[in-house]
Design a protein around this motif. Structure first.
Motif, PDB file in Angstrom:
ATOM      1  N   GLN A 206      -5.737  -2.988  -9.356  1.00 54.32           N
ATOM      2  CA  GLN A 206      -5.790  -1.534  -9.438  1.00 54.32           C
ATOM      3  C   GLN A 206      -4.773  -0.947 -10.410  1.00 54.32           C
ATOM      4  N   VAL A 207      -3.787  -1.741 -10.808  1.00 58.01           N
ATOM      5  CA  VAL A 207      -2.690  -1.219 -11.631  1.00 58.01           C
ATOM      6  C   VAL A 207      -2.237  -2.272 -12.642  1.00 58.01           C
ATOM      7  N   THR A 208      -2.301  -1.958 -13.908  1.00 58.60           N
ATOM      8  CA  THR A 208      -1.703  -2.830 -14.916  1.00 58.60           C
ATOM      9  C   THR A 208      -0.236  -2.428 -15.082  1.00 58.60           C
ATOM     10  N   LEU A 209       0.539  -3.294 -15.697  1.00 60.10           N
ATOM     11  CA  LEU A 209       1.943  -2.962 -15.913  1.00 60.10           C
ATOM     12  C   LEU A 209       2.079  -1.740 -16.823  1.00 60.10           C
ATOM     13  N   ASP A 210       1.219  -1.630 -17.816  1.00 60.54           N
ATOM     14  CA  ASP A 210       1.265  -0.466 -18.704  1.00 60.54           C
ATOM     15  C   ASP A 210       0.951   0.817 -17.941  1.00 60.54           C
ATOM     16  N   GLU A 211      -0.011   0.747 -17.019  1.00 64.16           N
ATOM     17  CA  GLU A 211      -0.345   1.929 -16.214  1.00 64.16           C
ATOM     18  C   GLU A 211       0.810   2.304 -15.293  1.00 64.16           C
ATOM     19  N   GLY A 222      15.060   9.703 -14.964  1.00 62.72           N
ATOM     20  CA  GLY A 222      15.227   8.254 -15.055  1.00 62.72           C
ATOM     21  C   GLY A 222      14.071   7.523 -14.409  1.00 62.72           C
ATOM     22  N   PHE A 223      13.825   6.319 -14.898  1.00 64.91           N
ATOM     23  CA  PHE A 223      12.683   5.537 -14.432  1.00 64.91           C
ATOM     24  C   PHE A 223      13.040   4.071 -14.351  1.00 64.91           C
ATOM     25  N   ASP A 224      12.453   3.413 -13.348  1.00 69.95           N
ATOM     26  CA  ASP A 224      12.629   1.973 -13.204  1.00 69.95           C
ATOM     27  C   ASP A 224      11.309   1.375 -12.740  1.00 69.95           C
ATOM     28  N   LEU A 225      10.974   0.196 -13.263  1.00 68.24           N
ATOM     29  CA  LEU A 225       9.776  -0.516 -12.842  1.00 68.24           C
ATOM     30  C   LEU A 225      10.191  -1.820 -12.182  1.00 68.24           C
ATOM     31  N   GLN A 226       9.727  -2.022 -10.971  1.00 71.94           N
ATOM     32  CA  GLN A 226      10.015  -3.243 -10.234  1.00 71.94           C
ATOM     33  C   GLN A 226       8.701  -3.990 -10.007  1.00 71.94           C
ATOM     34  N   VAL A 227       8.632  -5.216 -10.492  1.00 69.60           N
ATOM     35  CA  VAL A 227       7.409  -6.008 -10.407  1.00 69.60           C
ATOM     36  C   VAL A 227       7.604  -7.145  -9.402  1.00 69.60           C
ATOM     37  N   TYR A 228       6.657  -7.255  -8.477  1.00 67.24           N
ATOM     38  CA  TYR A 228       6.691  -8.288  -7.444  1.00 67.24           C
ATOM     39  C   TYR A 228       5.470  -9.193  -7.603  1.00 67.24           C
ATOM     40  N   SER A 229       5.546 -10.386  -7.094  1.00 67.12           N
ATOM     41  CA  SER A 229       4.382 -11.258  -7.111  1.00 67.12           C
ATOM     42  C   SER A 229       3.374 -10.776  -6.073  1.00 67.12           C
ATOM     43  N   GLY A 230       2.087 -10.884  -6.432  1.00 68.70           N
ATOM     44  CA  GLY A 230       1.071 -10.506  -5.464  1.00 68.70           C
ATOM     45  C   GLY A 230       0.111  -9.460  -5.980  1.00 68.70           C
ATOM     46  N   GLY A 231      -0.824  -9.082  -5.111  1.00 71.32           N
ATOM     47  CA  GLY A 231      -1.870  -8.142  -5.460  1.00 71.32           C
ATOM     48  C   GLY A 231      -1.555  -6.722  -5.035  1.00 71.32           C
ATOM     49  N   HIS A 232      -2.603  -6.001  -4.635  1.00 74.10           N
ATOM     50  CA  HIS A 232      -2.451  -4.577  -4.362  1.00 74.10           C
ATOM     51  C   HIS A 232      -1.504  -4.322  -3.186  1.00 74.10           C
ATOM     52  N   PHE A 233      -1.539  -5.186  -2.192  1.00 72.33           N
ATOM     53  CA  PHE A 233      -0.652  -5.012  -1.042  1.00 72.33           C
ATOM     54  C   PHE A 233       0.481  -6.034  -1.077  1.00 72.33           C
ATOM     55  N   PHE A 234       1.075  -6.174  -2.259  1.00 79.09           N
ATOM     56  CA  PHE A 234       2.224  -7.062  -2.441  1.00 79.09           C
ATOM     57  C   PHE A 234       3.346  -6.740  -1.470  1.00 79.09           C
ATOM     58  N   LEU A 235       3.456  -5.450  -1.097  1.00 74.18           N
ATOM     59  CA  LEU A 235       4.607  -5.029  -0.294  1.00 74.18           C
ATOM     60  C   LEU A 235       4.603  -5.647   1.100  1.00 74.18           C
ATOM     61  N   THR A 236       3.433  -6.071   1.610  1.00 74.81           N
ATOM     62  CA  THR A 236       3.431  -6.703   2.926  1.00 74.81           C
ATOM     63  C   THR A 236       4.100  -8.072   2.882  1.00 74.81           C
ATOM     64  N   HIS A 237       4.106  -8.707   1.708  1.00 78.63           N
ATOM     65  CA  HIS A 237       4.740 -10.017   1.556  1.00 78.63           C
ATOM     66  C   HIS A 237       6.183  -9.901   1.061  1.00 78.63           C
ATOM     67  N   HIS A 238       6.546  -8.729   0.603  1.00 74.91           N
ATOM     68  CA  HIS A 238       7.902  -8.517   0.074  1.00 74.91           C
ATOM     69  C   HIS A 238       8.584  -7.347   0.783  1.00 74.91           C
ATOM     70  N   ALA A 239       8.233  -7.171   2.057  1.00 71.57           N
ATOM     71  CA  ALA A 239       8.732  -6.000   2.789  1.00 71.57           C
ATOM     72  C   ALA A 239      10.254  -5.933   2.795  1.00 71.57           C
ATOM     73  N   ALA A 240      10.910  -7.045   3.041  1.00 69.44           N
ATOM     74  CA  ALA A 240      12.369  -7.038   3.121  1.00 69.44           C
ATOM     75  C   ALA A 240      12.991  -6.651   1.783  1.00 69.44           C
ATOM     76  N   ALA A 241      12.453  -7.211   0.690  1.00 67.67           N
ATOM     77  CA  ALA A 241      12.998  -6.905  -0.639  1.00 67.67           C
ATOM     78  C   ALA A 241      12.740  -5.447  -1.015  1.00 67.67           C
ATOM     79  N   VAL A 242      11.554  -4.954  -0.698  1.00 66.92           N
ATOM     80  CA  VAL A 242      11.224  -3.560  -1.018  1.00 66.92           C
ATOM     81  C   VAL A 242      12.127  -2.611  -0.236  1.00 66.92           C
ATOM     82  N   MET A 243      12.299  -2.872   1.043  1.00 66.71           N
ATOM     83  CA  MET A 243      13.156  -1.993   1.854  1.00 66.71           C
ATOM     84  C   MET A 243      14.613  -2.073   1.419  1.00 66.71           C
TER      85      MET A 243
END
Length: 258
Positions: A206-211, A222-243
């Motif tokens: 659903q989202v490219t890095l450029d988008e 100011g802006f920051d881009l944080q890229v995680y491994s995974g698909g659309h619901f990457f945050l369920t696998h990286h919940a601790a890091a995101v929080m």
């Protein structure tokens, strides 16, 4: 601006406060994805309290609000949410939204800032920038196609996906949310002055890095881009890091660009 007293803040149809943190300096307002509900953020609230006072938005048309009409327009939904959030602005507000929730969080932040309340940070997850348009029409599809899309995105609980009766019950809210997300169009005008932190999965269809990077065009803070491994619901696998990333930013232990 009216500010309610602490005893008046508990409950309410729109704003859910699962783990009140009255001593926290900042509140984090969380906006669910399409088809999602406030309870998606119950673990976030539990994990971040008492450092952060987490508020989760409950949209009409689901769970205990199932009898209420859905709102299928981001602008209308933002107007309604802003009215509900004003009483909570007695301390700094940060915002987090995933997918459709990111678009809504951005529009809410714009409206609040125009009303004199500037967010401390806007975290946008799993969503392309407002000006990164795609012509999507899942909301016009039949029920089977929408169910297939839910399964493809893997954003719905596995038990729900396997229960045809429950799936059919939540479809009106899912369809309305898809309509809101897919018909949303950015209206040029003042954006936000708070930092925007975009979070995305490196394999999100659903989202490219450029988008995701285009979110930088919508803030002067100011802006920051944080890229995680995974698909659309990457945050369920990286919940601790995101929080952890959100807490560090909210508490001032990190800045945009770190």
């Amino acid at each position: 601006m009216t500010v309610v007293q602490p005893g008046e803040r508990e409950g309410g149809a729109w704003v859910r406060r699962f783990h009140p943190a009255p001593e926290a300096r900042t509140r984090l307002v969380c906006f669910p994805h399409a088809g999602g509900s406030a309870t998606f953020y119950h673990p976030v609230s539990q994990a971040m309290s008492p450092a952060v006072d987490v508020l989760a938005i409950q949209y009409p048309g689901r769970q205990d609000r199932r009898s209420e009409p859905c709102v299928d327009d981001i602008a209308k939904l933002a107007d309604l949410v802003v009215g509900e959030l004003r009483p909570w602005a007695d301390r700094p507000l940060a915002m987090f939204g995933h997918s459709m929730g990111a678009s809504l969080a951005f529009e809410v932040a714009r409206r609040l800032e125009a009303d004199g309340v500037t967010a401390t940070a806007l975290f946008v997850s799993g969503r392309r920038a407002p000006t990164a348009f795609r012509d999507e029409r899942v909301h016009l599809a039949d029920d089977d196609r929408i169910i297939a899309e839910l399964k493809r995105m893997s954003g719905t609980d596995a038990a729900v996906l396997g229960d045809e009766e429950i799936l059919r019950m939540i479809l009106p809210a899912v369809r309305a949310d898809y309509r809101a997300a897919e018909t949303y169009r950015y209206t040029p005008g003042p954006d936000v002055s708070c930092p925007i932190i975009a979070m995305t999965g490196d394999d999100d269809p659903q989202v490219t890095l450029d988008e995701a990077r285009k979110w930088a065009d919508h803030t002067s803070g100011g802006f920051d881009l944080q890229v995680y491994s995974g698909g659309h619901f990457f945050l369920t696998h990286h919940a601790a890091a995101v929080m952890r990333a959100m807490t560090d930013r909210i508490e001032g232990r990190s800045a945009v660009g770190d």
